[in-house]
Write a protein that holds these residues in place. Structure first.
Motif, PDB file in Angstrom:
ATOM      1  N   SER A 101      -6.135   0.172  -8.791  1.00  0.00           N
ATOM      2  CA  SER A 101      -4.989  -0.647  -9.177  1.00  0.00           C
ATOM      3  C   SER A 101      -4.948  -1.970  -8.421  1.00  0.00           C
ATOM      4  CB  SER A 101      -3.697   0.126  -8.923  1.00  0.00           C
ATOM      5  OG  SER A 101      -2.574  -0.679  -9.146  1.00  0.00           O
ATOM      6  N   LEU A 102      -5.289  -1.923  -7.132  1.00  0.00           N
ATOM      7  CA  LEU A 102      -5.221  -3.114  -6.289  1.00  0.00           C
ATOM      8  C   LEU A 102      -6.530  -3.890  -6.229  1.00  0.00           C
ATOM      9  CD1 LEU A 102      -3.205  -1.546  -3.350  1.00  0.00           C
ATOM     10  CD2 LEU A 102      -2.337  -3.088  -5.127  1.00  0.00           C
ATOM     11  N   GLY A 103      -7.593  -3.334  -6.787  1.00  0.00           N
ATOM     12  CA  GLY A 103      -8.886  -4.002  -6.747  1.00  0.00           C
ATOM     13  C   GLY A 103      -9.488  -4.029  -5.356  1.00  0.00           C
ATOM     14  N   LEU A 104      -9.259  -2.947  -4.599  1.00  0.00           N
ATOM     15  CA  LEU A 104      -9.740  -2.846  -3.223  1.00  0.00           C
ATOM     16  C   LEU A 104     -10.696  -1.670  -3.088  1.00  0.00           C
ATOM     17  CD1 LEU A 104      -6.333  -3.229  -1.354  1.00  0.00           C
ATOM     18  CD2 LEU A 104      -8.152  -4.951  -1.518  1.00  0.00           C
ATOM     19  N   ARG A 142       4.740   5.219  -6.020  1.00  0.00           N
ATOM     20  CA  ARG A 142       4.117   5.389  -7.338  1.00  0.00           C
ATOM     21  C   ARG A 142       3.244   6.633  -7.394  1.00  0.00           C
ATOM     22  NH1 ARG A 142       2.878  -0.970  -8.138  1.00  0.00           N
ATOM     23  NH2 ARG A 142       5.045  -1.517  -8.626  1.00  0.00           N
ATOM     24  N   ARG A 143       3.147   7.337  -6.246  1.00  0.00           N
ATOM     25  CA  ARG A 143       2.413   8.608  -6.148  1.00  0.00           C
ATOM     26  C   ARG A 143       0.983   8.507  -6.651  1.00  0.00           C
ATOM     27  NH1 ARG A 143       5.585  13.502  -5.500  1.00  0.00           N
ATOM     28  NH2 ARG A 143       7.664  12.870  -4.928  1.00  0.00           N
ATOM     29  N   ARG A 144       0.326   7.423  -6.310  1.00  0.00           N
ATOM     30  CA  ARG A 144      -1.074   7.256  -6.700  1.00  0.00           C
ATOM     31  C   ARG A 144      -1.975   7.785  -5.597  1.00  0.00           C
ATOM     32  NH1 ARG A 144      -0.456   1.323  -9.406  1.00  0.00           N
ATOM     33  NH2 ARG A 144       0.273   2.115 -11.406  1.00  0.00           N
ATOM     34  N   SER A 145      -3.096   8.333  -6.008  1.00  0.00           N
ATOM     35  CA  SER A 145      -4.092   8.772  -5.028  1.00  0.00           C
ATOM     36  C   SER A 145      -4.720   7.532  -4.400  1.00  0.00           C
ATOM     37  CB  SER A 145      -5.168   9.613  -5.717  1.00  0.00           C
ATOM     38  OG  SER A 145      -5.942   8.780  -6.571  1.00  0.00           O
ATOM     39  N   VAL A 146      -5.485   7.745  -3.354  1.00  0.00           N
ATOM     40  CA  VAL A 146      -6.181   6.630  -2.712  1.00  0.00           C
ATOM     41  C   VAL A 146      -7.108   5.968  -3.732  1.00  0.00           C
ATOM     42  CG1 VAL A 146      -7.879   6.048  -0.939  1.00  0.00           C
ATOM     43  CG2 VAL A 146      -5.987   7.571  -0.400  1.00  0.00           C
ATOM     44  N   ASN A 147      -7.807   6.761  -4.512  1.00  0.00           N
ATOM     45  CA  ASN A 147      -8.714   6.206  -5.531  1.00  0.00           C
ATOM     46  C   ASN A 147      -7.950   5.415  -6.589  1.00  0.00           C
ATOM     47  OD1 ASN A 147     -10.984   7.274  -4.286  1.00  0.00           O
ATOM     48  ND2 ASN A 147     -10.965   9.141  -5.526  1.00  0.00           N
ATOM     49  N   VAL A 158      -8.203   0.872   1.401  1.00  0.00           N
ATOM     50  CA  VAL A 158      -6.922   1.514   1.097  1.00  0.00           C
ATOM     51  C   VAL A 158      -6.613   2.575   2.150  1.00  0.00           C
ATOM     52  CG1 VAL A 158      -5.685   2.956  -0.569  1.00  0.00           C
ATOM     53  CG2 VAL A 158      -7.034   1.008  -1.360  1.00  0.00           C
ATOM     54  N   LYS A 159      -7.591   3.388   2.498  1.00  0.00           N
ATOM     55  CA  LYS A 159      -7.370   4.427   3.516  1.00  0.00           C
ATOM     56  C   LYS A 159      -6.930   3.806   4.838  1.00  0.00           C
ATOM     57  CE  LYS A 159     -10.705   7.809   1.794  1.00  0.00           C
ATOM     58  NZ  LYS A 159     -11.963   8.517   2.118  1.00  0.00           N
ATOM     59  N   ILE A 163       0.822  -1.209   0.000  1.00  0.00           N
ATOM     60  CA  ILE A 163       0.000   0.000   0.000  1.00  0.00           C
ATOM     61  C   ILE A 163       0.856   1.258   0.000  1.00  0.00           C
ATOM     62  CG2 ILE A 163      -0.425   0.410   2.480  1.00  0.00           C
ATOM     63  CD1 ILE A 163      -3.085   0.294  -0.259  1.00  0.00           C
ATOM     64  N   LEU A 164       1.980   1.238   0.714  1.00  0.00           N
ATOM     65  CA  LEU A 164       2.873   2.403   0.702  1.00  0.00           C
ATOM     66  C   LEU A 164       3.577   2.543  -0.646  1.00  0.00           C
ATOM     67  CD1 LEU A 164       4.383   2.352   4.294  1.00  0.00           C
ATOM     68  CD2 LEU A 164       2.541   3.794   3.382  1.00  0.00           C
TER      69      LEU A 164
END
Length: 79
Positions: free
Chosen positions: A52-55, A42-47, A60-61, A35-36
């Motif tokens: 990406s992870l299918g969660l 990878r500087r991805r937002s929570v969304n 994720v939060k 998650i980190l």
């Protein structure tokens, strides 16, 4: 001066980790490292990370919160 990634001119690569921080990161569980990696390295937002992870976003939060707490504790641990 920050390094730029090859993906886009607007994205900046995170600074390299120092050994104590890298050691603390490696001590985390697989889920916390994952998650980190998605949200910080990878500087991805929570969304974006959720997609990406299918969660679900709420998962994720929660994982980010717990991963950061675990990382802080690992950094503060002696040794």
């Amino acid at each position: 001066m920050a390094l730029r990634t090859g993906k886009s001119a607007g994205q900046m690569a995170p600074a390299p980790m120092h050994e104590p921080a890298a050691r603390a990161f490696r001590s985390l569980s697989w889920a916390h490292r994952e998650i980190l990696t998605e949200t910080y390295f990878r500087r991805r937002s929570v969304n974006e990370a959720a997609a990406s992870l299918g969660l679900p976003v709420e998962v994720v939060k929660a994982r980010v919160y717990h991963a950061l707490r675990a990382l802080r504790e690992a950094c503060e641990a002696p040794g």
